[in-house]
Design an enzyme around this catalytic site. Structure first.
Site, PDB file in Angstrom:
ATOM      1  CD1 TRP A  43      -2.358   1.599   2.533  1.00 31.24           C
ATOM      2  CD2 TRP A  43      -2.756   1.705   0.335  1.00 31.24           C
ATOM      3  NE1 TRP A  43      -3.338   2.542   2.319  1.00 31.24           N
ATOM      4  CE2 TRP A  43      -3.601   2.634   0.978  1.00 31.24           C
ATOM      5  CE3 TRP A  43      -2.815   1.603  -1.048  1.00 31.24           C
ATOM      6  CZ2 TRP A  43      -4.488   3.448   0.289  1.00 31.24           C
ATOM      7  CZ3 TRP A  43      -3.718   2.426  -1.738  1.00 31.24           C
ATOM      8  CH2 TRP A  43      -4.540   3.330  -1.081  1.00 31.24           C
ATOM      9  CE  LYS A 235      -9.703  -3.109   6.821  1.00 30.69           C
ATOM     10  NZ  LYS A 235      -9.020  -3.432   5.593  1.00 30.69           N
ATOM     11  CG  ASN A 300      -6.369  -9.334   7.599  1.00 31.03           C
ATOM     12  OD1 ASN A 300      -5.598  -9.584   8.512  1.00 31.03           O
ATOM     13  ND2 ASN A 300      -6.346  -8.165   6.956  1.00 31.03           N
ATOM     14  CD  GLN A 330      -1.281  -4.615   9.969  1.00 33.55           C
ATOM     15  OE1 GLN A 330      -1.351  -4.161  11.097  1.00 33.55           O
ATOM     16  NE2 GLN A 330      -0.122  -4.767   9.330  1.00 33.55           N
TER      17      GLN A 330
HETATM   18  N1  LIG Z   1      -1.896  -3.621   1.167  1.00 34.97           N
HETATM   19  C1  LIG Z   1      -3.111  -3.148   1.182  1.00 34.97           C
HETATM   20  O1  LIG Z   1      -3.943  -3.492   0.320  1.00 34.97           O
HETATM   21  C2  LIG Z   1      -3.503  -2.137   2.221  1.00 34.97           C
HETATM   22  C3  LIG Z   1      -4.625  -1.357   1.965  1.00 34.97           C
HETATM   23  C4  LIG Z   1      -4.990  -0.399   2.896  1.00 34.97           C
HETATM   24  C5  LIG Z   1      -4.240  -0.246   4.065  1.00 34.97           C
HETATM   25  N2  LIG Z   1      -3.150  -1.040   4.277  1.00 34.97           N
HETATM   26  C6  LIG Z   1      -2.400  -0.790   5.519  1.00 34.97           C
HETATM   27  O2  LIG Z   1      -1.198  -0.127   5.187  1.00 34.97           O
HETATM   28  C7  LIG Z   1      -0.199  -0.421   6.162  1.00 34.97           C
HETATM   29  C8  LIG Z   1       1.072  -0.834   5.451  1.00 34.97           C
HETATM   30  O3  LIG Z   1       0.827  -1.991   4.685  1.00 34.97           O
HETATM   31  P1  LIG Z   1       1.585  -2.313   3.321  1.00 34.97           P
HETATM   32  O4  LIG Z   1       0.625  -3.144   2.509  1.00 34.97           O
HETATM   33  O5  LIG Z   1       2.103  -1.076   2.689  1.00 34.97           O
HETATM   34  O6  LIG Z   1       2.846  -3.165   3.835  1.00 34.97           O
HETATM   35  P2  LIG Z   1       3.209  -4.702   3.507  1.00 34.97           P
HETATM   36  O7  LIG Z   1       2.549  -5.597   4.478  1.00 34.97           O
HETATM   37  O8  LIG Z   1       2.993  -4.959   2.028  1.00 34.97           O
HETATM   38  O9  LIG Z   1       4.778  -4.756   3.699  1.00 34.97           O
HETATM   39  C9  LIG Z   1       5.439  -4.790   4.925  1.00 34.97           C
HETATM   40  C10 LIG Z   1       6.348  -3.576   5.002  1.00 34.97           C
HETATM   41  O10 LIG Z   1       6.934  -3.536   6.296  1.00 34.97           O
HETATM   42  C11 LIG Z   1       8.314  -3.250   6.132  1.00 34.97           C
HETATM   43  N3  LIG Z   1       9.038  -3.704   7.305  1.00 34.97           N
HETATM   44  C12 LIG Z   1       9.433  -4.968   7.620  1.00 34.97           C
HETATM   45  N4  LIG Z   1      10.101  -4.963   8.802  1.00 34.97           N
HETATM   46  C13 LIG Z   1      10.106  -3.671   9.228  1.00 34.97           C
HETATM   47  C14 LIG Z   1      10.622  -3.011  10.376  1.00 34.97           C
HETATM   48  N5  LIG Z   1      11.264  -3.680  11.334  1.00 34.97           N
HETATM   49  N6  LIG Z   1      10.437  -1.675  10.501  1.00 34.97           N
HETATM   50  C15 LIG Z   1       9.770  -0.974   9.558  1.00 34.97           C
HETATM   51  N7  LIG Z   1       9.255  -1.534   8.440  1.00 34.97           N
HETATM   52  C16 LIG Z   1       9.426  -2.864   8.286  1.00 34.97           C
HETATM   53  C17 LIG Z   1       8.685  -3.955   4.858  1.00 34.97           C
HETATM   54  O11 LIG Z   1       9.873  -3.442   4.339  1.00 34.97           O
HETATM   55  C18 LIG Z   1       7.486  -3.604   3.984  1.00 34.97           C
HETATM   56  O12 LIG Z   1       7.642  -2.331   3.430  1.00 34.97           O
HETATM   57  C19 LIG Z   1      -0.798  -1.505   7.068  1.00 34.97           C
HETATM   58  O13 LIG Z   1      -1.287  -0.892   8.242  1.00 34.97           O
HETATM   59  C20 LIG Z   1      -1.960  -2.039   6.263  1.00 34.97           C
HETATM   60  O14 LIG Z   1      -3.001  -2.533   7.068  1.00 34.97           O
HETATM   61  C21 LIG Z   1      -2.757  -1.961   3.373  1.00 34.97           C
END
Ligand SMILES: NC(=O)c1ccc[n+]([C@@H]2O[C@H](COP(=O)([O-])OP(=O)(O)OC[C@H]3O[C@@H](n4cnc5c(N)ncnc54)[C@H](O)[C@@H]3O)[C@@H](O)[C@H]2O)c1
Length: 390
Positions: A43, A235, A300, A330
């Site tokens: 994201w 959610k 999830n 999450q």
């Molecule tokens: N992916 C989706 O479709 C989506 C949509 C809406 C909201 N979100 C929310 O966005 C947020 C980020 O999710 P995402 O999908 O971008 O991430 P992701 O789950 O795809 O990736 C995990 C990220 O965490 C990083 N990471 C790993 N270890 C770490 C550490 N010790 N310190 C800091 N970063 C570390 C990784 O480098 C990677 O960038 C979450 O809260 C998620 O719920 C995701």
């Protein structure tokens, strides 16, 4: 580079001039907002792409979007940041999508935020406390923040939303953006909507709306930070329940029932925690729309389905590592956090779905318990006035 979308005019919004290099002067340059995205997962990378498509067009923003990347070494031996900056793609978390040439990956957190006036936080929630600690004293005083993060921190006194954590630790205002936003679909520019939640400053909320809006990503703002953020967070717990139903092959009626009961508990939990939460927020993209998309297609749901198919014998950590390739789940941790809040307040019997999801996740109940509701009707007597939220 992907085609640049046309600028969209939002109702009640001032007209922002398109970029014209001949008209820029030193005053305008001083006033321009500089955006840094803190996080670069699935994201996070899509958010950077959306933002970059707008900063390059709108004169109130600097073109460059800095993206802090938690550095990783890829199987090829190369650093992830180097590959992103060479190919303009996040090959690990968003392969096949160009981010925009104005996105610059930066492995140095302090350097990435140094000049930013707008900070977009988008990492898995468990890393935010540590990130905030590292940022204290390292950001400009007048910076605005927004959190796209789903999840919460649990403290003895109750849940601490991630936007509150950011505001309190860094002393800055923090809005939130949540919605029916499965990142991979927005990455290929399929139409969707999102909701910005703001506290007081509508002008700031409108700046965030401008930064994110494209013709395929419609953003609206509501004055309800907690409502928007709790919708986005809770959610994921319901989506675990929906995934269990899928794994048990119980069909669409059952899944719809879980979604409805889940939505009811989301609203009751949010309103009991924060009386300011508005009913109307649950009808925005961050509410019912995000619940539907997450229960139909999110990660999830997918991992919970595998958990139920394996009869609960393989744990969520193992399935997460196998099915998500570095992406983070999450819902399981949020279910635990919600359970701790409910347990601390003596409210477990008021939230049978949230409680059951956690107990299934930790192996105390079998996956089939997700539909054993007949003896689990909420106990309204626990909290005076709670029946009005059901
Ligand atoms: N992916 C989706 O479709 C989506 C949509 C809406 C909201 N979100 C929310 O966005 C947020 C980020 O999710 P995402 O999908 O971008 O991430 P992701 O789950 O795809 O990736 C995990 C990220 O965490 C990083 N990471 C790993 N270890 C770490 C550490 N010790 N310190 C800091 N970063 C570390 C990784 O480098 C990677 O960038 C979450 O809260 C998620 O719920 C995701």
């Amino acid at each position: 580079m992907a085609p640049v979308p046309q600028k969209q005019q939002l109702e009640g919004e001032e007209t922002i001039p398109e970029k014209d290099s001949s008209s820029s002067n030193s005053h305008e340059v001083l006033m321009k907002s500089k955006v840094t995205v803190v996080g670069s997962g699935n994201w996070g990378s899509v958010a950077a792409k959306l933002i970059a498509s707008n900063t390059i067009k709108l004169s109130s923003f600097h073109d460059e979007v800095r993206m802090w990347v938690f550095e990783e070494t890829l199987p090829t031996g190369e650093k992830l940041t180097e590959v992103i900056n060479r190919t303009n793609e996040n090959v690990k978390y968003l392969p096949g999508i160009k981010l925009g040439k104005n996105v610059v990956a930066d492995p140095d957190l302090e350097h990435a935020v140094k000049d930013a006036s707008m900070l977009v936080f988008v990492t898995p929630h468990q890393f935010m406390e540590g990130i905030c600690r590292r940022l204290v004293g390292k950001i400009k005083g007048d910076v605005q923040a927004i959190s796209l993060i789903k999840g919460m921190e649990v403290k003895m006194e109750g849940p601490c939303m991630i936007s509150t954590l950011i505001s309190e630790k860094l002393g800055i205002n923090c809005c939130v953006l949540m919605g029916a936003n499965i990142a991979n679909e927005i990455a290929v520019e399929k139409f969707s909507e999102a909701t910005v939640g703001y506290r007081e400053d509508k002008e700031v909320a409108e700046r965030w709306v401008r930064l994110f809006s494209t013709p395929y990503f419609l953003v609206s703002a509501v004055q309800d930070v907690e409502g928007v953020e709790l919708c986005g967070t809770l959610k994921n717990v319901v989506a675990i329940g929906a995934g269990l139903v899928d794994g048990l092959e119980m069909g669409n009626n059952t899944k719809a029932a879980i979604m409805r009961i889940g939505l009811r508990e989301m609203r009751a939990f949010s309103k009991l925690m924060f009386s300011s939460v508005r009913d109307s927020t649950f009808f925005e993209s961050c509410g019912v729309a995000d619940l539907i998309t997450t229960c139909l297609g999110g990660r999830n749901r997918k991992v919970a389905e595998a958990f139920a198919k394996n009869g609960g014998k393989r744990c969520f950590d193992e399935l997460e590592a196998e099915l998500l390739q570095g992406q983070k789940l999450q819902g399981v941790s949020t279910a635990k956090e919600v359970y701790e809040v409910l347990s601390h307040r003596g409210w477990l019997e008021l939230f049978p779905l949230f409680t059951t999801v956690h107990e299934i996740c930790i192996g105390r109940l079998p996956p089939s318990a997700i539909v054993e509701y007949s003896e689990h009707t909420p106990k309204f007597s626990l909290v005076e006035g709670s029946a009005q939220y059901y």
